[in-house]
Scaffold this motif. Structure first.
Motif, PDB file in Angstrom:
ATOM      1  N   LYS A  51       0.821  -1.220   0.000  1.00  0.00           N
ATOM      2  CA  LYS A  51       0.000   0.000   0.000  1.00  0.00           C
ATOM      3  C   LYS A  51       0.850   1.263   0.000  1.00  0.00           C
ATOM      4  CE  LYS A  51      -3.869  -2.124   2.534  1.00  0.00           C
ATOM      5  NZ  LYS A  51      -3.296  -3.491   2.580  1.00  0.00           N
ATOM      6  N   ALA A  52       2.152   1.122   0.245  1.00  0.00           N
ATOM      7  CA  ALA A  52       3.038   2.289   0.331  1.00  0.00           C
ATOM      8  C   ALA A  52       4.343   1.972  -0.383  1.00  0.00           C
ATOM      9  CB  ALA A  52       3.272   2.668   1.792  1.00  0.00           C
ATOM     10  N   ALA A  53       4.258   1.825  -1.698  1.00  0.00           N
ATOM     11  CA  ALA A  53       5.409   1.413  -2.499  1.00  0.00           C
ATOM     12  C   ALA A  53       6.263   2.603  -2.910  1.00  0.00           C
ATOM     13  CB  ALA A  53       4.941   0.659  -3.737  1.00  0.00           C
ATOM     14  N   VAL A  54       7.556   2.326  -3.064  1.00  0.00           N
ATOM     15  CA  VAL A  54       8.515   3.311  -3.570  1.00  0.00           C
ATOM     16  C   VAL A  54       9.327   2.632  -4.669  1.00  0.00           C
ATOM     17  CG1 VAL A  54      10.583   4.671  -3.047  1.00  0.00           C
ATOM     18  CG2 VAL A  54       8.681   4.610  -1.411  1.00  0.00           C
ATOM     19  N   SER A  55       9.523   3.337  -5.774  1.00  0.00           N
ATOM     20  CA  SER A  55      10.367   2.823  -6.856  1.00  0.00           C
ATOM     21  C   SER A  55      11.568   3.737  -7.015  1.00  0.00           C
ATOM     22  CB  SER A  55       9.585   2.748  -8.173  1.00  0.00           C
ATOM     23  OG  SER A  55       9.067   4.023  -8.522  1.00  0.00           O
ATOM     24  N   ASN A  56      12.708   3.154  -7.371  1.00  0.00           N
ATOM     25  CA  ASN A  56      13.927   3.932  -7.584  1.00  0.00           C
ATOM     26  C   ASN A  56      14.267   3.982  -9.066  1.00  0.00           C
ATOM     27  OD1 ASN A  56      16.555   5.092  -6.184  1.00  0.00           O
ATOM     28  ND2 ASN A  56      17.220   3.819  -7.890  1.00  0.00           N
ATOM     29  N   ASP A  57      14.642   5.151  -9.541  1.00  0.00           N
ATOM     30  CA  ASP A  57      15.099   5.375 -10.917  1.00  0.00           C
ATOM     31  C   ASP A  57      13.913   5.510 -11.879  1.00  0.00           C
ATOM     32  OD1 ASP A  57      16.928   5.776 -13.000  1.00  0.00           O
ATOM     33  OD2 ASP A  57      18.245   4.185 -12.302  1.00  0.00           O
ATOM     34  N   LEU A  69       0.028   1.542 -11.113  1.00  0.00           N
ATOM     35  CA  LEU A  69       0.168   1.298  -9.676  1.00  0.00           C
ATOM     36  C   LEU A  69       0.356   2.571  -8.848  1.00  0.00           C
ATOM     37  CD1 LEU A  69       2.518  -1.834  -9.889  1.00  0.00           C
ATOM     38  CD2 LEU A  69       0.021  -1.777  -9.583  1.00  0.00           C
ATOM     39  N   GLN A  70       0.077   3.742  -9.437  1.00  0.00           N
ATOM     40  CA  GLN A  70       0.290   5.001  -8.723  1.00  0.00           C
ATOM     41  C   GLN A  70      -0.425   5.048  -7.383  1.00  0.00           C
ATOM     42  OE1 GLN A  70      -0.487   4.521 -11.953  1.00  0.00           O
ATOM     43  NE2 GLN A  70      -0.232   6.387 -13.176  1.00  0.00           N
ATOM     44  N   ASP A  71      -1.628   4.504  -7.334  1.00  0.00           N
ATOM     45  CA  ASP A  71      -2.417   4.577  -6.099  1.00  0.00           C
ATOM     46  C   ASP A  71      -1.819   3.743  -4.973  1.00  0.00           C
ATOM     47  OD1 ASP A  71      -4.153   6.268  -7.362  1.00  0.00           O
ATOM     48  OD2 ASP A  71      -5.703   4.751  -7.737  1.00  0.00           O
ATOM     49  N   SER A  72      -0.913   2.849  -5.307  1.00  0.00           N
ATOM     50  CA  SER A  72      -0.266   2.027  -4.284  1.00  0.00           C
ATOM     51  C   SER A  72       1.115   2.567  -3.910  1.00  0.00           C
ATOM     52  CB  SER A  72      -0.127   0.579  -4.784  1.00  0.00           C
ATOM     53  OG  SER A  72      -1.392  -0.012  -5.011  1.00  0.00           O
ATOM     54  N   MET A  73       1.459   3.747  -4.437  1.00  0.00           N
ATOM     55  CA  MET A  73       2.789   4.312  -4.215  1.00  0.00           C
ATOM     56  C   MET A  73       2.740   5.527  -3.296  1.00  0.00           C
ATOM     57  SD  MET A  73       4.286   4.091  -8.135  1.00  0.00           S
ATOM     58  CE  MET A  73       5.924   4.673  -7.666  1.00  0.00           C
ATOM     59  N   VAL A  74       3.852   5.735  -2.569  1.00  0.00           N
ATOM     60  CA  VAL A  74       3.965   6.928  -1.720  1.00  0.00           C
ATOM     61  C   VAL A  74       5.093   7.846  -2.195  1.00  0.00           C
ATOM     62  CG1 VAL A  74       2.953   5.907   0.342  1.00  0.00           C
ATOM     63  CG2 VAL A  74       5.431   5.670  -0.066  1.00  0.00           C
ATOM     64  N   GLY A  75       5.855   7.403  -3.202  1.00  0.00           N
ATOM     65  CA  GLY A  75       6.922   8.260  -3.698  1.00  0.00           C
ATOM     66  C   GLY A  75       7.896   7.521  -4.584  1.00  0.00           C
ATOM     67  N   VAL A  76       8.874   8.282  -5.088  1.00  0.00           N
ATOM     68  CA  VAL A  76       9.935   7.745  -5.930  1.00  0.00           C
ATOM     69  C   VAL A  76      11.273   8.258  -5.403  1.00  0.00           C
ATOM     70  CG1 VAL A  76       8.436   7.645  -7.950  1.00  0.00           C
ATOM     71  CG2 VAL A  76       9.841   9.681  -7.557  1.00  0.00           C
ATOM     72  N   THR A  77      12.358   7.602  -5.824  1.00  0.00           N
ATOM     73  CA  THR A  77      13.697   8.044  -5.427  1.00  0.00           C
ATOM     74  C   THR A  77      14.651   7.895  -6.614  1.00  0.00           C
ATOM     75  OG1 THR A  77      14.327   5.821  -4.642  1.00  0.00           O
ATOM     76  CG2 THR A  77      13.362   7.330  -3.018  1.00  0.00           C
ATOM     77  N   GLY A  78      15.808   8.550  -6.491  1.00  0.00           N
ATOM     78  CA  GLY A  78      16.913   8.323  -7.411  1.00  0.00           C
ATOM     79  C   GLY A  78      16.714   8.796  -8.829  1.00  0.00           C
ATOM     80  N   THR A 114       7.130   3.341   4.029  1.00  0.00           N
ATOM     81  CA  THR A 114       7.249   2.427   2.891  1.00  0.00           C
ATOM     82  C   THR A 114       7.058   0.975   3.321  1.00  0.00           C
ATOM     83  OG1 THR A 114       8.871   3.958   1.935  1.00  0.00           O
ATOM     84  CG2 THR A 114       8.768   1.746   0.994  1.00  0.00           C
ATOM     85  N   ASP A 115       6.280   0.232   2.523  1.00  0.00           N
ATOM     86  CA  ASP A 115       6.161  -1.208   2.793  1.00  0.00           C
ATOM     87  C   ASP A 115       6.665  -2.052   1.620  1.00  0.00           C
ATOM     88  OD1 ASP A 115       4.135  -0.881   0.934  1.00  0.00           O
ATOM     89  OD2 ASP A 115       2.531  -1.664   2.201  1.00  0.00           O
ATOM     90  N   PHE A 116       7.081  -1.387   0.516  1.00  0.00           N
ATOM     91  CA  PHE A 116       7.588  -2.100  -0.657  1.00  0.00           C
ATOM     92  C   PHE A 116       8.567  -1.200  -1.398  1.00  0.00           C
ATOM     93  CE2 PHE A 116       7.341  -2.996  -5.251  1.00  0.00           C
ATOM     94  CZ  PHE A 116       7.716  -4.335  -5.267  1.00  0.00           C
ATOM     95  N   TYR A 117       9.732  -1.749  -1.751  1.00  0.00           N
ATOM     96  CA  TYR A 117      10.765  -0.993  -2.457  1.00  0.00           C
ATOM     97  C   TYR A 117      11.139  -1.752  -3.718  1.00  0.00           C
ATOM     98  CZ  TYR A 117      15.184   1.649  -3.037  1.00  0.00           C
ATOM     99  OH  TYR A 117      16.219   2.438  -3.500  1.00  0.00           O
ATOM    100  N   PHE A 118      10.890  -1.137  -4.872  1.00  0.00           N
ATOM    101  CA  PHE A 118      11.267  -1.714  -6.161  1.00  0.00           C
ATOM    102  C   PHE A 118      12.557  -1.034  -6.602  1.00  0.00           C
ATOM    103  CE2 PHE A 118      10.128  -1.931 -10.966  1.00  0.00           C
ATOM    104  CZ  PHE A 118      10.970  -3.018 -11.132  1.00  0.00           C
ATOM    105  N   ALA A 119      13.638  -1.787  -6.580  1.00  0.00           N
ATOM    106  CA  ALA A 119      14.958  -1.236  -6.884  1.00  0.00           C
ATOM    107  C   ALA A 119      15.801  -2.334  -7.513  1.00  0.00           C
ATOM    108  CB  ALA A 119      15.615  -0.700  -5.615  1.00  0.00           C
ATOM    109  N   GLY A 120      17.073  -2.043  -7.693  1.00  0.00           N
ATOM    110  CA  GLY A 120      17.982  -3.039  -8.249  1.00  0.00           C
ATOM    111  C   GLY A 120      19.380  -2.777  -7.745  1.00  0.00           C
TER     112      GLY A 120
END
Length: 325
Positions: A51-57, A69-78, A114-120
């Motif tokens: 419910k509070a995802a963050v993606s990097n890059d 999936l915007q509604d499940s996100m709380v922000g972006v990074t990087g 944040t409860d989910f981080y999509f990164a690499g």
């Protein structure tokens, strides 16, 4: 007899419909979880939809946006620390904040609940760094790793378009939007297949050098970097595809010896694509290689050269460059 005015009746119908949809979605999620998803060399269990995802890059964020999936996100990074935010991406993100211009810290992610981080690996995480699956999992933050980047921590096959397809499919599974993900992947596969079916044949695979950056030593893509898959899908061969790395510094001597016919410029950051081309043209050691001598350069935006929804258009641009003298 009680008379209900029209606006009130319409509002009641809308609210009822929203309530029914909410209940249905909750029931669907309950039936879907728990699930297990393979991420590099780990199996990650999800007990509920993030419910509070963050993606990097930018490229990873575009995958999230492509799946709605915007509604499940709380922000972006990087993003802004290295790159200018694409207008299309900016519009897609909407009101989502950029929590950190470069790689986030644990504190930044915790501060956003944040409860989910999509990164690499090298896309928001570094081996041995402070933000990794091992450091985030105890904090209640699930991590899904970009498939292309897994080579940094494990052995894996040569990069292919399946790396992108697998990530989109897994994200669809994680967020319970599998139908949406499957439709997207099926569409990409069909678009690529139809495009390749109509390509003019080449006498031989076009030899390509990927130039990301660097003057003393060029930073380029090896066997496990996404450009290799894009180049091969377009009918070419990455001259550095014998190096078992994703992105790596090499010597100019190896570029000169392998005589690329086309140079693919990765465009991002403060140094423009044209400045990179000018540097290559003015490099005394490169003036006689076919790509420079024949002025055969093709520009790929960062979001096209890295795994993401714009990979198909990158293949099309490369294919055209390979067939244009």
């Amino acid at each position: 007899m009680i008379h209900v005015n029209a606006p009130f009746k319409y509002t009641a119908i809308v609210l009822t419909s929203l309530l029914v949809n909410t209940v249905y979605a909750a029931q669907r999620d309950t039936a879907h979880y728990p699930i297990n998803v393979e991420s590099c060399d780990r199996i990650v269990t999800f007990d509920h939809k993030p419910k509070a995802a963050v993606s990097n890059d930018v490229n990873l964020t575009e995958m999230m946006l492509a799946l709605g999936l915007q509604d499940s996100m709380v922000g972006v990074t990087g993003i802004s620390g290295w790159k200018t935010l694409d207008p299309v991406l900016r519009a897609g993100i909407g009101e989502l904040p950029e929590l950190s211009p470069k790689y986030p810290t644990k504190e930044v992610l915790l501060g956003a609940d944040t409860d989910f981080y999509f990164a690499g690996w090298n896309y928001g995480m570094r081996v041995g760094g402070g933000v990794t699956p091992d450091t985030l999992t105890p904090l209640g933050i699930k991590v899904y790793e970009l498939s292309e980047s897994c080579i940094h921590i494990m052995k894996k096959p040569k990069v292919s378009m399946d790396d992108l397809y697998d990530d989109l499919t897994n994200l669809g599974h994680i967020f319970n939007v599998e139908e949406r993900a499957n439709k997207l992947v099926t569409g990409y596969k069909k678009e690529l297949k139809d495009f390749q079916a109509n390509l003019a044949p080449l006498d031989h695979p076009t030899k390509v050098f990927v130039y990301d950056s660097g003057e003393e030593q060029p930073f380029t893509s090896g066997m496990h970097g996404m450009p290799t898959a894009l180049i091969e899908a377009a009918g070419g061969k990455n001259i550095i595809d014998d190096v078992q790395k994703s992105w790596i510094q090499v010597g100019w001597e190896s570029v000169i010896d392998r005589a690329p016919e086309v140079i693919a410029i990765v465009n991002y950051g403060d140094v423009t694509a044209q400045q990179k081309i000018n540097f290559l043209r003015n490099h005394s050691g490169l003036k006689d290689i076919p790509a420079v001598k024949n002025n055969r350069f093709v520009i790929l935006e960062y979001v096209e050269a890295t795994p993401g929804p714009r990979n198909i258009q990158a293949i099309k641009r490369l294919a055209k460059a390979f067939r244009t003298e």
